[in-house]
Scaffold this active site. Structure first.
Site, PDB file in Angstrom:
ATOM      1  CD  GLN A  27      -1.161  -0.039   3.730  1.00 48.85           C
ATOM      2  OE1 GLN A  27      -1.699  -1.113   3.917  1.00 48.85           O
ATOM      3  NE2 GLN A  27      -1.351   1.006   4.534  1.00 48.85           N
ATOM      4  CB  CYS A  45      -4.899  -1.290   5.396  1.00 47.22           C
ATOM      5  SG  CYS A  45      -5.859  -0.352   6.624  1.00 47.22           S
ATOM      6  CG  HIS A  83      -3.535  -2.861   9.556  1.00 45.39           C
ATOM      7  ND1 HIS A  83      -3.417  -2.062   8.441  1.00 45.39           N
ATOM      8  CD2 HIS A  83      -2.756  -3.957   9.301  1.00 45.39           C
ATOM      9  CE1 HIS A  83      -2.600  -2.639   7.559  1.00 45.39           C
ATOM     10  NE2 HIS A  83      -2.211  -3.779   8.058  1.00 45.39           N
TER      11      HIS A  83
END
Length: 491
Positions: free
Chosen positions: A296, A302, A438
Site C-alpha cells: 500500500q 489497507c 488496520h
C-alpha cells in the site's frame, strides 16, 4: 488499575505511553470552552498516568480538556484532547526534553471497564517551543537527551506478572539495564546497527539533523521492540523492520486506518453459518485463491487491499479465475471513504456494487494517492452482488473460511511495526479490540507446535513479516481479529 496494568504503563508499553523524541511544532493553544463534567474523571486519571514517577516539582497540571466518549456493552472509551502545563525544569536528569517546556497538547485514549480506568494511548507535544543543542558529538557518543533514558533504566529485579500467574524477571529478557549515562561502547554499537538498517532498507534523510533525530527514534524503537518481545505470549519475534525509524504516531498516521474504530459504517446482513465443522487446517494460498502480497506504500489504504483480496478470492471460487484487482479504483471512486486517510470495508463493498464492478490491477494500476476517478464499466472484469457480516465466533469463522474463501478482517496493529516472524499474541490490554486500526485478509489457519494461528495477508510488501504475512493467535480474540469480519458475495 490492576498491578500488572500499572507495570505496563511504567514500562511505556500501553500504546503511546512513552513517546519517542518528537520534533517541536509551533502552534498556539486554542481557546476551549468549559470541559464536560463527564470528561473530568478520565482526564484526571490521564494526568495521574502522565505524572507517574515524575519528580516532585516537575509534575504537570491540567488546564483544559475536551473530547468525546464511545459506549458499548463492555464499558466506555474516552478520546480526550488536553492542555497540560509543566513548571520550569532545568535539570536534564529529570526533564523529559532537553530544555524547559511550559505548555503541552496531549491526546489520550482511556478505557473505562467496570469502573476501572486504563490508559490505552498517549501522545503529547510541546507548544511554541524549540529544541536546541541537539546533535551527535564528534566522538559518536549518544547523550540521554536523544531518547527516553528511563526506557533503559529498568530495575533488574522487576518481575512481569502474567495472567496465568507466571512471573518472568525483566533482566532475563532485556539486557539494556543501565542506571548511568550510556556507555561509548553502547553508542558505537547502536550507530553500527543503525548504519546497517540504513543500508538494508536504502534509507536516506534530508539533513544531518534529520539523521540525528531518526537515530534517536531508532534506538527508542529497539528498546520498545524488546519490551514487546518480553511480554508476547506467542512465538513471535520482534525487532528491526523497515519501519524502525518511524515514531509510533508517524507509523499510525501513514500506514494505519483510524476510521475502523470510529464508525462501523454501512450495516451488512449477517451471513448464514456454515453447517460443516472447520477442518483442522486450511490455506487458500495452496488452492490458488490468493494473489501475491501487495504494498500500500505510504498511504492508509489497507481497507481497499483487504476488500480487493476478499473479492479476488470470491471471484476465484465462483468463476475459477484468479485476477489481481484494482485498489486504486477504490481510492479514486469510492466517495464514502477517504482514500489514504482511511476507509471501511462495508463502504467499499457498496462502492464496488454501485460502480458496477472492479477493474484489474493491470488496467487501473496502484498509485498510492487519490486521483480523479477513471473507472470504466467496459473494463470492469469482476462484480459483486452483496456483502455480509460474519460471526464473532472464531470456530465459525474458520468453518466459513474453509468453505467460502478468504475473509476481510480488521485488527489492532499493536506490535506489527516491529513484527518479524512467528505467531503473535500480545497481552489483551496492549492489543485491545477497542482500538482497531488496520484492515487485512485472513487466508488460512492451522497450528505450529500446537499453537493455533490465523494466516493473515498484509499489504506492506514482501519485505515485512513472513514474506508479507502476519501470524496471529487463533481462538483468543487476539487484537480484535474476530470483531469486524466480512465478505463480498458473488452469485
Amino acid at each position: 488499575m490492576a498491578p500488572w496494568l500499572q507495570l505496563l504503563s511504567l514500562l511505556g508499553l500501553l500504546p503511546g505511553a512513552a513517546p519517542a523524541p518528537t520534533k517541536p511544532r509551533g502552534a498556539g493553544a486554542e481557546a476551549w470552552g468549559p470541559p464536560s463534567p463527564a470528561l473530568l474523571e478520565p482526564a484526571r486519571f490521564a494526568l495521574e498516568m502522565y505524572n507517574r514517577d515524575r519528580a516532585p516539582g516537575t509534575q504537570a497540571v491540567l488546564r483544559a480538556v475536551r473530547g468525546r466518549v464511545r459506549q458499548a456493552d463492555q464499558g466506555s472509551l474516552y478520546s480526550l484532547e488536553a492542555s497540560l502545563e509543566e513548571p520550569p525544569c532545568n535539570d536534564p536528569t529529570v526533564c523529559q526534553l532537553p530544555v524547559s517546556k511550559k505548555t503541552l497538547l496531549c491526546s489520550f485514549e482511556i478505557l473505562d471497564e467496570l469502573g476501572k480506568h486504563m490508559l490505552l494511548r498517549r501522545d503529547c507535544s510541546p507548544v511554541d517551543t524549540k529544541v536546541t543543542g541537539a546533535g551527535i558529538p564528534k566522538d559518536a557518543g549518544i547523550t540521554p537527551s536523544y531518547f527516553d533514558t528511563q526506557s533503559l533504566v529498568l530495575i533488574s529485579s522487576l518481575s512481569l506478572p502474567y495472567p496465568d500467574g507466571k512471573n518472568q524477571t525483566l533482566s532475563s529478557v532485556i539486557s539494556l539495564l543501565n542506571k548511568g549515562p550510556l556507555s561509548k561502547d553502547f553508542s558505537m554499537q547502536m550507530l553500527s546497527v543503525f548504519k546497517n538498517f540504513l543500508t538494508t532498507y536504502n534509507r536516506t534523510y534530508e539533513s544531518k539533523e534529520e539523521t540525528q533525530w531518526r537515530l534517536s527514534i531508532f534506538i527508542n524503537n529497539m528498546v520498545r521492540a524488546q519490551k514487546i518481545q518480553a511480554l508476547d505470549q506467542g512465538t513471535a519475534r520482534y525487532g528491526i523492520t523497515k519501519f524502525s525509524d518511524l515514531t509510533e504516531e508517524e507509523f499510525r498516521t501513514i500506514y494505519l486506518n483510524p476510521l475502523l474504530r470510529e464508525d462501523p459504517g454501512k450495516k451488512m446482513r449477517v451471513a448464514k453459518p456454515v453447517g460443516d465443522p472447520a477442518p483442522p487446517e486450511w490455506d487458500w494460498r495452496n488452492k490458488g485463491a490468493v494473489t501475491n502480497v501487495k504494498n500500500q506504500g505510504m498511504c492508509g489504504s489497507c481497507w481497499a487491499f483487504s476488500v480487493t483480496g476478499n473479492v479476488e478470492g470470491q471471484w476465484f471460487l465462483k468463476q475459477g479465475t484468479l485476477l489481481s484487482l484494482s485498489e486504486q479504483e477504490l481510492l479514486d471512486c469510492d466517495k464514502m471513504d477517504k482514500a489514504c486517510l482511511g476507509g471501511l470495508p462495508s463502504n467499499a463493498y457498496s462502492a464496488i456494487k454501485n460502480l458496477g464492478g472492479l477493474e484489474t490491477e493491470e488496467d487501473y494500476s496502484y498509485q498510492g494517492q487519490m486521483q480523479a476517478c477513471n473507472f470504466s464499466a467496459e473494463k470492469a472484469k469482476v462484480y459483486i452482488n452483496d456483502s455480509v457480516e460474519l460471526s464473532h465466533n472464531e470456530q465459525k469463522l474458520a468453518a466459513w473460511l474453509a468453505k467460502k474463501g478468504p475473509i476481510s478482517v480488521a485488527i489492532n496493529a499493536f506490535g506489527m511495526q516491529f513484527y518479524r516472524h512467528g505467531i503473535s499474541r500480545p497481552l489483551r490490554p496492549l492489543c485491545t479490540p477497542w482500538l482497531i486500526d488496520h484492515a487485512v485478509l485472513i487466508v488460512g489457519y492451522g497450528n505450529r507446535s500446537d499453537i493455533p494461528f490465523w494466516a493473515i495477508k498484509n499489504s506492506w510488501g514482501t519485505d515485512w513479516g513472513e514474506q508479507g504475512y502476519y501470524y496471529l493467535h487463533r481462538g483468543s480474540g487476539a487484537c480484535g481479529v474476530n470483531t469486524m469480519a466480512s465478505s463480498a458475495v458473488v452469485e
